[in-house]
Scaffold this active site. Sequence first.
Site, PDB file in Angstrom:
ATOM      1  CD  GLU A 221      -3.062  -1.046   0.416  1.00 54.71           C
ATOM      2  OE1 GLU A 221      -3.286   0.055  -0.122  1.00 54.71           O
ATOM      3  OE2 GLU A 221      -3.761  -2.052   0.216  1.00 54.71           O
ATOM      4  CB  CYS A 255      -1.833   7.487   1.564  1.00 53.86           C
ATOM      5  SG  CYS A 255      -3.357   6.705   2.102  1.00 53.86           S
TER       6      CYS A 255
HETATM    7  P1  NAD Z   1       7.236   5.396   7.882  1.00 58.64           P
HETATM    8  O1  NAD Z   1       8.482   6.199   7.776  1.00 58.64           O
HETATM    9  O2  NAD Z   1       6.546   5.296   9.177  1.00 58.64           O
HETATM   10  O3  NAD Z   1       7.569   3.947   7.300  1.00 58.64           O
HETATM   11  C1  NAD Z   1       6.602   2.937   7.226  1.00 58.64           C
HETATM   12  C2  NAD Z   1       7.117   1.691   7.916  1.00 58.64           C
HETATM   13  O4  NAD Z   1       8.243   1.203   7.198  1.00 58.64           O
HETATM   14  C3  NAD Z   1       7.580   1.941   9.347  1.00 58.64           C
HETATM   15  O5  NAD Z   1       7.040   0.957  10.182  1.00 58.64           O
HETATM   16  C4  NAD Z   1       9.077   1.857   9.246  1.00 58.64           C
HETATM   17  O6  NAD Z   1       9.688   1.380  10.419  1.00 58.64           O
HETATM   18  C5  NAD Z   1       9.267   0.883   8.116  1.00 58.64           C
HETATM   19  N1  NAD Z   1      10.573   1.017   7.474  1.00 58.64           N
HETATM   20  C6  NAD Z   1      11.313   2.129   7.336  1.00 58.64           C
HETATM   21  N2  NAD Z   1      12.468   1.844   6.691  1.00 58.64           N
HETATM   22  C7  NAD Z   1      12.444   0.536   6.428  1.00 58.64           C
HETATM   23  C8  NAD Z   1      13.349  -0.360   5.789  1.00 58.64           C
HETATM   24  N3  NAD Z   1      14.500   0.049   5.296  1.00 58.64           N
HETATM   25  N4  NAD Z   1      12.976  -1.644   5.673  1.00 58.64           N
HETATM   26  C9  NAD Z   1      11.799  -2.073   6.159  1.00 58.64           C
HETATM   27  N5  NAD Z   1      10.909  -1.282   6.778  1.00 58.64           N
HETATM   28  C10 NAD Z   1      11.228   0.002   6.913  1.00 58.64           C
HETATM   29  O7  NAD Z   1       6.128   5.929   6.906  1.00 58.64           O
HETATM   30  P2  NAD Z   1       6.293   6.585   5.481  1.00 58.64           P
HETATM   31  O8  NAD Z   1       6.856   5.583   4.545  1.00 58.64           O
HETATM   32  O9  NAD Z   1       6.911   7.931   5.582  1.00 58.64           O
HETATM   33  O10 NAD Z   1       4.735   6.784   5.181  1.00 58.64           O
HETATM   34  C11 NAD Z   1       4.273   7.749   4.344  1.00 58.64           C
HETATM   35  C12 NAD Z   1       4.134   7.192   2.942  1.00 58.64           C
HETATM   36  O11 NAD Z   1       3.236   6.097   2.970  1.00 58.64           O
HETATM   37  C13 NAD Z   1       3.551   8.165   1.958  1.00 58.64           C
HETATM   38  O12 NAD Z   1       4.169   7.982   0.711  1.00 58.64           O
HETATM   39  C14 NAD Z   1       2.099   7.752   1.876  1.00 58.64           C
HETATM   40  O13 NAD Z   1       1.464   8.110   0.666  1.00 58.64           O
HETATM   41  C15 NAD Z   1       2.202   6.284   2.026  1.00 58.64           C
HETATM   42  N6  NAD Z   1       0.976   5.764   2.585  1.00 58.64           N
HETATM   43  C16 NAD Z   1       0.234   4.929   1.832  1.00 58.64           C
HETATM   44  C17 NAD Z   1      -0.957   4.463   2.328  1.00 58.64           C
HETATM   45  C18 NAD Z   1      -1.823   3.529   1.539  1.00 58.64           C
HETATM   46  O14 NAD Z   1      -2.750   3.003   2.122  1.00 58.64           O
HETATM   47  N7  NAD Z   1      -1.563   3.299   0.275  1.00 58.64           N
HETATM   48  C19 NAD Z   1      -1.386   4.851   3.593  1.00 58.64           C
HETATM   49  C20 NAD Z   1      -0.584   5.708   4.339  1.00 58.64           C
HETATM   50  C21 NAD Z   1       0.596   6.152   3.838  1.00 58.64           C
END
Ligand code: NAD
Length: 469
Positions: A221, A255
Amino acid sequence: MTDPETDDRTVHPSVLSAAVDSRRLFAVQTQPLKTRASDALRKLEMAVRNHERELIDVLWKDLRKPELEAFVSEISVLYQEIQKLRKCARRFFRPVRHRTPMSFFWSGSRVRHEPYGAVLVIAPWNYPVQLSLVPVAGAIAAGNSVVLKPSELTPHVAALLETIAREAFPDGLLRVVTGDHREAEALLRQKFDYIFYTGNTKVGRIVMEAAARHLTPLTLELGGKSPAIVTRNADLDIAAQRIAWGKCFNAGQTCVAPDYVLVERTVHDTFLRKYQKALARMYGANPEQSSDYSRIVNDRHFNRISGLIDRTEGTVWNDVRNPGTRFVAPMVVIDVGWNDALMSEEIFGPVLPILKYDDVPEVFEVLCRRPKPLALYVFSKQRRESEGILQRVPSGGGCINDVVIHVASSELPFGGVGDSGFGRYRGVHSLRTFTYERAIVNHRIRPELRFRYAPYKGKLKIVRRLVGQ
Ligand code: NAD
């Protein structure tokens, strides 16, 4: 991914056996799936209800989320989802009978929905309760055991989720692993039976690579730039108000927020005026004083958004920022071009670039060359026009004459397409995602027709005649 040699040292040893422990728990479950689903959902709901007030408080602490937004977008969505899952699970696990080919003589055919086993859910920070517990609810309703890794950017929420999980499932059926990317990477090195990741596209790629190593199926997602298109046939009051709401909800950190707006040139100025008025109606003359307006999650994201604003070549309206409190005012940027900094990545903040267009085919041309977005919003009173746009511009989901609300329905499948991810969840779609279809043929022991066994001499002709080929 970072080197396991140096990385594992900082990770608690219990994290390194999370997948094995979770699979063991999955294996010892004996209840029928239907009972297991209702039992697990009841336990989860009770624990969340017990901690509802604290959840709202920690959402304020981590994100300064207004209480109403916290309740509507994080908690009430979860309750609705649990109710929907409970209803769906009653029928979902009934084996589906299928016709059996004549050549199988006296057999019965059916498909069973089977849980995968141990599921890893990795969640982001922007809706840290909903985006953790809605997939978790789907996975446990489907009969799996779950390891949840919440985001490190919302630590108070993560700690409370750990408490909730322990209270609801003392046996560890749902286990929460807190920590940062190191814990996430340590989990990804283990073999889970399904991975459900929500977050940014860059990490999405890392997760998919890790899943490939174990041949683990997954859902991604992801995010992206979701456009809103406002044609000259739109109700401009409604368009401006609804886009302003979707853009500023959670300070744009959604998102499916409309990332930018494409407005037909002839209605551009009116739309802009109405958008500014809508903002003033919601947050007053000074949104920094409004208790209904969130803050940017951390300094890194504040600086990232600030950088995009500083590098834009457009004209910025209402450029008020406070690095101390990470306040970014609801801004509008006009005269933006496709090569502008603001168009180079998902903004994930309350800044709305407005781009003008002259005719709809021009919009198709540009959008079809860009990554497929998570959502598409079309504002037009003409059904034919909006359907035409939907047909030509792909997206994971979207709305006509509104924004964001499609996410709030447990009836609809939610997910992306192309760069915005793949896989669907919510309600019955979650049950489908977290199970696989297992085809079973039940053959009578007698009579035993020896025809299929060797020696085959003289049988091919008969077989051909029987199958008509
Ligand atoms: P975040 O930084 O919290 O990361 C998400 C998760 O990934 C965390 O639990 C983090 O610990 C983990 N993570 C970070 N680095 C990692 C690695 N190298 N390997 C494995 N896991 C790792 O959140 P984010 O990514 O900044 O979230 C925002 C993004 O997510 C935006 O792009 C948003 O559009 C997208 N998003 C999508 C949805 C959807 O439903 N499609 C919903 C919410 C957010």
